[in-house]
Design a protein around this motif. Structure first.
Motif, PDB file in Angstrom:
ATOM      1  N   GLU A  94       0.834  -1.182   0.000  1.00 33.41           N
ATOM      2  CA  GLU A  94       0.000   0.000   0.000  1.00 33.41           C
ATOM      3  C   GLU A  94       0.878   1.245   0.000  1.00 33.41           C
ATOM      4  N   GLU A  95       0.259   2.383  -0.160  1.00 31.81           N
ATOM      5  CA  GLU A  95       0.991   3.650  -0.236  1.00 31.81           C
ATOM      6  C   GLU A  95       1.812   3.859   1.033  1.00 31.81           C
ATOM      7  N   GLY A  96       3.110   4.088   0.870  1.00 32.08           N
ATOM      8  CA  GLY A  96       3.987   4.335   2.011  1.00 32.08           C
ATOM      9  C   GLY A  96       4.544   3.083   2.650  1.00 32.08           C
ATOM     10  N   GLU A  97       4.026   1.905   2.272  1.00 32.39           N
ATOM     11  CA  GLU A  97       4.505   0.650   2.853  1.00 32.39           C
ATOM     12  C   GLU A  97       5.752   0.196   2.122  1.00 32.39           C
ATOM     13  N   LYS A  98       6.724  -0.333   2.880  1.00 32.27           N
ATOM     14  CA  LYS A  98       7.979  -0.791   2.298  1.00 32.27           C
ATOM     15  C   LYS A  98       8.255  -2.224   2.719  1.00 32.27           C
ATOM     16  N   GLU A  99       8.879  -2.954   1.847  1.00 28.69           N
ATOM     17  CA  GLU A  99       9.254  -4.341   2.122  1.00 28.69           C
ATOM     18  C   GLU A  99      10.681  -4.541   1.649  1.00 28.69           C
ATOM     19  N   GLU A 100      11.539  -4.965   2.556  1.00 26.09           N
ATOM     20  CA  GLU A 100      12.959  -5.085   2.222  1.00 26.09           C
ATOM     21  C   GLU A 100      13.201  -6.209   1.209  1.00 26.09           C
ATOM     22  N   VAL A 101      12.580  -7.345   1.438  1.00 33.43           N
ATOM     23  CA  VAL A 101      12.746  -8.487   0.535  1.00 33.43           C
ATOM     24  C   VAL A 101      11.422  -8.732  -0.173  1.00 33.43           C
ATOM     25  N   ILE A 102      11.425  -8.641  -1.501  1.00 36.91           N
ATOM     26  CA  ILE A 102      10.206  -8.830  -2.274  1.00 36.91           C
ATOM     27  C   ILE A 102      10.108 -10.284  -2.719  1.00 36.91           C
ATOM     28  N   SER A 103       9.013 -10.924  -2.366  1.00 42.06           N
ATOM     29  CA  SER A 103       8.745 -12.289  -2.817  1.00 42.06           C
ATOM     30  C   SER A 103       7.774 -12.230  -3.993  1.00 42.06           C
ATOM     31  N   TYR A 104       7.831 -13.262  -4.838  1.00 40.69           N
ATOM     32  CA  TYR A 104       7.022 -13.249  -6.053  1.00 40.69           C
ATOM     33  C   TYR A 104       6.200 -14.524  -6.172  1.00 40.69           C
ATOM     34  N   VAL A 105       5.115 -14.400  -6.905  1.00 36.52           N
ATOM     35  CA  VAL A 105       4.316 -15.537  -7.344  1.00 36.52           C
ATOM     36  C   VAL A 105       4.482 -15.616  -8.858  1.00 36.52           C
ATOM     37  N   SER A 106       4.826 -16.788  -9.360  1.00 35.11           N
ATOM     38  CA  SER A 106       5.153 -16.893 -10.785  1.00 35.11           C
ATOM     39  C   SER A 106       4.364 -18.007 -11.455  1.00 35.11           C
ATOM     40  N   THR A 107       4.377 -17.977 -12.770  1.00 37.37           N
ATOM     41  CA  THR A 107       3.768 -19.019 -13.582  1.00 37.37           C
ATOM     42  C   THR A 107       4.601 -19.184 -14.842  1.00 37.37           C
ATOM     43  N   VAL A 108       4.383 -20.253 -15.568  1.00 39.03           N
ATOM     44  CA  VAL A 108       5.234 -20.559 -16.715  1.00 39.03           C
ATOM     45  C   VAL A 108       4.409 -21.210 -17.818  1.00 39.03           C
ATOM     46  N   VAL A 109       4.827 -20.965 -19.066  1.00 40.45           N
ATOM     47  CA  VAL A 109       4.222 -21.594 -20.232  1.00 40.45           C
ATOM     48  C   VAL A 109       5.321 -21.775 -21.268  1.00 40.45           C
ATOM     49  N   ARG A 110       5.148 -22.743 -22.138  1.00 41.54           N
ATOM     50  CA  ARG A 110       6.160 -22.925 -23.186  1.00 41.54           C
ATOM     51  C   ARG A 110       6.116 -21.755 -24.165  1.00 41.54           C
ATOM     52  N   LEU A 111       7.282 -21.314 -24.589  1.00 44.07           N
ATOM     53  CA  LEU A 111       7.360 -20.167 -25.478  1.00 44.07           C
ATOM     54  C   LEU A 111       6.648 -20.437 -26.799  1.00 44.07           C
ATOM     55  N   CYS A 112       6.707 -21.676 -27.275  1.00 47.21           N
ATOM     56  CA  CYS A 112       6.054 -21.999 -28.546  1.00 47.21           C
ATOM     57  C   CYS A 112       4.543 -21.813 -28.463  1.00 47.21           C
ATOM     58  N   ALA A 113       3.960 -22.108 -27.292  1.00 42.43           N
ATOM     59  CA  ALA A 113       2.518 -21.914 -27.123  1.00 42.43           C
ATOM     60  C   ALA A 113       2.163 -20.433 -27.188  1.00 42.43           C
ATOM     61  N   MET A 114       3.023 -19.607 -26.620  1.00 43.59           N
ATOM     62  CA  MET A 114       2.788 -18.168 -26.669  1.00 43.59           C
ATOM     63  C   MET A 114       2.927 -17.645 -28.096  1.00 43.59           C
ATOM     64  N   VAL A 115       3.925 -18.147 -28.822  1.00 46.38           N
ATOM     65  CA  VAL A 115       4.158 -17.694 -30.195  1.00 46.38           C
ATOM     66  C   VAL A 115       3.021 -18.140 -31.115  1.00 46.38           C
ATOM     67  N   GLU A 116       2.624 -19.405 -30.998  1.00 36.55           N
ATOM     68  CA  GLU A 116       1.570 -19.917 -31.874  1.00 36.55           C
ATOM     69  C   GLU A 116       0.202 -19.332 -31.534  1.00 36.55           C
ATOM     70  N   SER A 117       0.085 -18.749 -30.355  1.00 37.49           N
ATOM     71  CA  SER A 117      -1.144 -18.031 -29.983  1.00 37.49           C
ATOM     72  C   SER A 117      -1.061 -16.562 -30.361  1.00 37.49           C
ATOM     73  N   ASP A 118       0.009 -16.196 -31.071  1.00 37.20           N
ATOM     74  CA  ASP A 118       0.251 -14.802 -31.474  1.00 37.20           C
ATOM     75  C   ASP A 118       0.218 -13.863 -30.270  1.00 37.20           C
ATOM     76  N   LEU A 119       0.842 -14.328 -29.197  1.00 33.59           N
ATOM     77  CA  LEU A 119       1.033 -13.554 -27.968  1.00 33.59           C
ATOM     78  C   LEU A 119      -0.281 -13.250 -27.239  1.00 33.59           C
ATOM     79  N   ARG A 120      -1.358 -13.970 -27.597  1.00 32.21           N
ATOM     80  CA  ARG A 120      -2.634 -13.822 -26.881  1.00 32.21           C
ATOM     81  C   ARG A 120      -2.660 -14.800 -25.707  1.00 32.21           C
ATOM     82  N   HIS A 121      -3.050 -14.336 -24.552  1.00 34.24           N
ATOM     83  CA  HIS A 121      -3.109 -15.211 -23.382  1.00 34.24           C
ATOM     84  C   HIS A 121      -4.013 -14.597 -22.313  1.00 34.24           C
ATOM     85  N   SER A 122      -4.407 -15.446 -21.385  1.00 36.22           N
ATOM     86  CA  SER A 122      -5.248 -15.032 -20.264  1.00 36.22           C
ATOM     87  C   SER A 122      -4.461 -15.145 -18.973  1.00 36.22           C
TER      88      SER A 122
END
Length: 219
Positions: A94-122
C-alpha cells in the motif's frame, strides 16, 4: 522528458494514492528462457467489491512497449524447449509501505505456445482480502505446439481477471442447536422402555406370588 506511457502511469499512480478507490497497482514481469526478469506491464487490480461484477472485474493492463521483447521471442530457435515465465509480487504494497525483501508468485508456459497463440493469453490472479497474491495462472489458446516459430503480433494481447476468495455462509447456530435437541430427543425415545408393568418387574413379582401360594397351600 517523460514519454506518454510514463506520464499515464504517473497519473494513475497519483489517482490510486490520493483517491479512495481501494485498488492495487502491481508490476507484471516476464522472463524468456534463461534471460533476465524485466517489467512487461503494470496492472491496476479491481477492488473486492468490483470483482463481484463481471463487467468490472477487468484489471487495467498498461504495457511497457519497450520491454515486451517480441524480437527476442522470435529470435529463439528452440521454442519448444524454451520457457516463458511471468511473475507478480506476493504482497501488494500500500501507499507508504515498504518491504525489504520482495517475494514473487510466478507461472510458466512454453514459449512456442505463446508464439503460436500470437502472444494472446489469459491471466488469472488469485488474491486474498489482505492484499496477498496467492496464485498466478496463464492460459494460451494454443496448448499443443505444431511448429510455428514466428509471430507477426506487435504486442501482447491479454485477457486478465482477479479472483478473490468467496466467503461461505455463516453457520446457523439456532438451527444447529435445534437439530441437536431433536437428535437427543430421538435417542431418548428409542431407548425408552415401553413394556407393560408385568413385563418389566415379573422377576420381582413371581417370587412373592410363589411364597403367597405356598403359604395358602400350607393352611
Amino acid at each position: 522528458m517523460y514519454n506518454l506511457e510514463t506520464a499515464i502511469l504517473l497519473f494513475l499512480q497519483f489517482l490510486i494514492a490520493f483517491g479512495d478507490h481501494g485498488e492495487f497497482i502491481i508490476n507484471l514481469d516476464h522472463k524468456i528462457g534463461n534471460g533476465d526478469w524485466i517489467q512487461r506491464a503494470t496492472l491496476i487490480l479491481p477492488t473486492v467489491k468490483q470483482s463481484a461484477i463481471p463487467s468490472q472485474n477487468i484489471p487495467q493492463y498498461i504495457p511497457m512497449s519497450n520491454n515486451e521483447r517480441i524480437d527476442e521471442i522470435n529470435s529463439y530457435e528452440d521454442k519448444n524447449e524454451t520457457l516463458y515465465r511471468l511473475r507478480v509480487p506476493f504482497k501488494v504494497l500500500e501507499e507508504g509501505e515498504k518491504e525489504e525483501v520482495i517475494s514473487y508468485v510466478s507461472t510458466v508456459v512454453r514459449l512456442c505456445a505463446m508464439v503460436e497463440s500470437d502472444l494472446r493469453h489469459s491471466l488469472i490472479i488469485n488474491m486474498d482480502n489482505s492484499g496477498y497474491i496467492t496464485g498466478l495462472s496463464v492460459f494460451t489458446p494454443v496448448s499443443e505446439c505444431s511448429g510455428k516459430y514466428f509471430t507477426t503480433a506487435t504486442s501482447f494481447t491479454v485477457d486478465s481477471k482477479v479472483s478473490y476468495p468467496l466467503l461461505g455462509a455463516a453457520p446457523g447456530v439456532d438451527a444447529y442447536i435445534e437439530l441437536k435437541q431433536r437428535e437427543e430427543a430421538k435417542k431418548k425415545e428409542e431407548t425408552k422402555d415401553n413394556r407393560s408393568f408385568l413385563a418389566k418387574y415379573w422377576m420381582y413379582i413371581l417370587p412373592v406370588a410363589l411364597i403367597l401360594m405356598m403359604n395358602m397351600g400350607a393352611q
